[in-house]
Enzyme design. Structure first.
Site, PDB file in Angstrom:
ATOM      1  N   CYS A 148     -11.232   6.668  -7.900  1.00 40.89           N
ATOM      2  CA  CYS A 148     -11.593   7.440  -6.717  1.00 40.89           C
ATOM      3  C   CYS A 148     -10.335   8.036  -6.073  1.00 40.89           C
ATOM      4  O   CYS A 148      -9.251   7.456  -6.147  1.00 40.89           O
ATOM      5  CB  CYS A 148     -12.300   6.541  -5.711  1.00 40.89           C
ATOM      6  SG  CYS A 148     -13.894   5.924  -6.283  1.00 40.89           S
ATOM      7  N   CYS A 166     -12.523  -4.602  -9.418  1.00 39.38           N
ATOM      8  CA  CYS A 166     -13.684  -4.208  -8.621  1.00 39.38           C
ATOM      9  C   CYS A 166     -14.954  -4.763  -9.228  1.00 39.38           C
ATOM     10  O   CYS A 166     -16.024  -4.576  -8.694  1.00 39.38           O
ATOM     11  CB  CYS A 166     -13.782  -2.696  -8.491  1.00 39.38           C
ATOM     12  SG  CYS A 166     -14.280  -1.893 -10.009  1.00 39.38           S
TER      13      CYS A 166
HETATM   14  S1  SF4 Z   1     -12.599   1.146  -2.829  1.00 42.86           S
HETATM   15 FE1  SF4 Z   1     -13.494   1.319  -4.900  1.00 42.86          FE
HETATM   16  S2  SF4 Z   1     -15.377   2.533  -4.667  1.00 42.86           S
HETATM   17 FE2  SF4 Z   1     -14.237   2.703  -2.728  1.00 42.86          FE
HETATM   18  S3  SF4 Z   1     -13.155   4.624  -2.929  1.00 42.86           S
HETATM   19 FE3  SF4 Z   1     -11.765   3.013  -3.688  1.00 42.86          FE
HETATM   20  S4  SF4 Z   1     -12.116   2.756  -5.922  1.00 42.86           S
HETATM   21 FE4  SF4 Z   1     -13.795   4.008  -5.016  1.00 42.86          FE
END
Ligand code: SF4
Length: 248
Positions: free
Chosen positions: A203, A231
């Site tokens: 992300c 995650c």
């Molecule tokens: S915490 Fe995880 S789901 Fe949220 S933006 Fe970051 S990588 Fe993506």
């Protein structure tokens, strides 16, 4: 210098590794007819797998998680991949209401506030959609490679996830040089962020470019301790700490 110039290299055994990966995919498709999916992050490894699936016309569905926080370049690659191969990529987004509620409560950059909030964001935007992506499937395919990190050093070609599904990692023994050599040889579309020193792309708020000599995954959740970087997408029977983020 683009990513191909940086990484692509022909090494002994390359053709055999390509043939073995294709054979593993074909066998998996046959064993799980109509119930197997490639969970692609659209990273370099996943693009190689999609190319192998398309090239050999294997009956393996292709699906991705659209977390709502992906880079525009990643979204463009999803569209370009569909056009290039003439196939459809199934897209799984997080539940809109729960996401809105989370952002209202914790803000757009909640993931930077604590590991707990980062994991909550991953659970909302990745794990829940992944559960839907895998629902009704008996097997999935990922682009995990042993070389990617210490946590992945033992990745097997075939595994079983916590729900009992078969999980195939046909590129487990590939090197980064193999991945990029394959991409160069076959003109595989890839994320332009790789040309900007993003070896691992997730992300937007949680991914940065890496400096020369930095680890492959140093650009992921860089504000956290290494041991916290997971995650849950690849929770498996592997010994801890083989809990990590995909090729996503
Ligand atoms: S915490 Fe995880 S789901 Fe949220 S933006 Fe970051 S990588 Fe993506």
């Amino acid at each position: 210098m683009n990513a191909i110039d940086q990484h692509a290299r022909a090494t002994p055994g390359f053709e055999a590794r390509v043939a073995a990966a294709a054979a593993r995919l074909a066998a998996a498709a046959q064993a799980h007819a109509g119930r197997i999916v490639q969970a692609t992050s659209l990273g370099a490894e996943d693009m190689v797998l999609t190319d192998l699936i398309a090239r050999h016309r294997l009956p393996i569905a292709i699906a991705t998680l659209d977390t709502g926080r992906l880079h525009p370049e990643t979204l463009q690659l999803a569209d370009a991949t569909e056009r290039h191969y003439g196939l459809a990529i199934e897209r799984f987004a997080p539940a809109a209401e729960a996401t809105l509620h989370f952002v209202r409560e914790h803000g757009e950059l909640a993931m930077r506030q604590s590991v707990a909030l980062r994991k909550a964001c991953c659970a909302l935007r990745k794990l829940e959609p992944l559960a839907r992506l895998l629902n009704g499937r008996s097997a999935w395919v990922t682009g995990l490679r042993r070389e990617q990190s210490d946590a992945r050093a033992e990745v097997p070609f075939e595994d079983t996830d916590d729900a009992g599904r078969a999980k195939f990692n046909p590129l487990a023994d590939w090197s980064q040089a193999d991945v990029w050599h394959y991409i160069a040889l076959h003109g595989v579309p890839y994320n332009v962020l790789h040309d900007r020193f993003f070896p691992s792309i997730g992300c937007e708020p949680c991914t940065r470019a890496v400096a020369l000599g930095e680890d492959f995954r140093a650009g992921r959740w860089w504000w956290e301790q290494e041991s916290a970087k997971e995650c849950g997408l690849h929770v498996s029977a592997l010994p801890s700490p083989a809990l990590s983020e995909t090729t996503a």
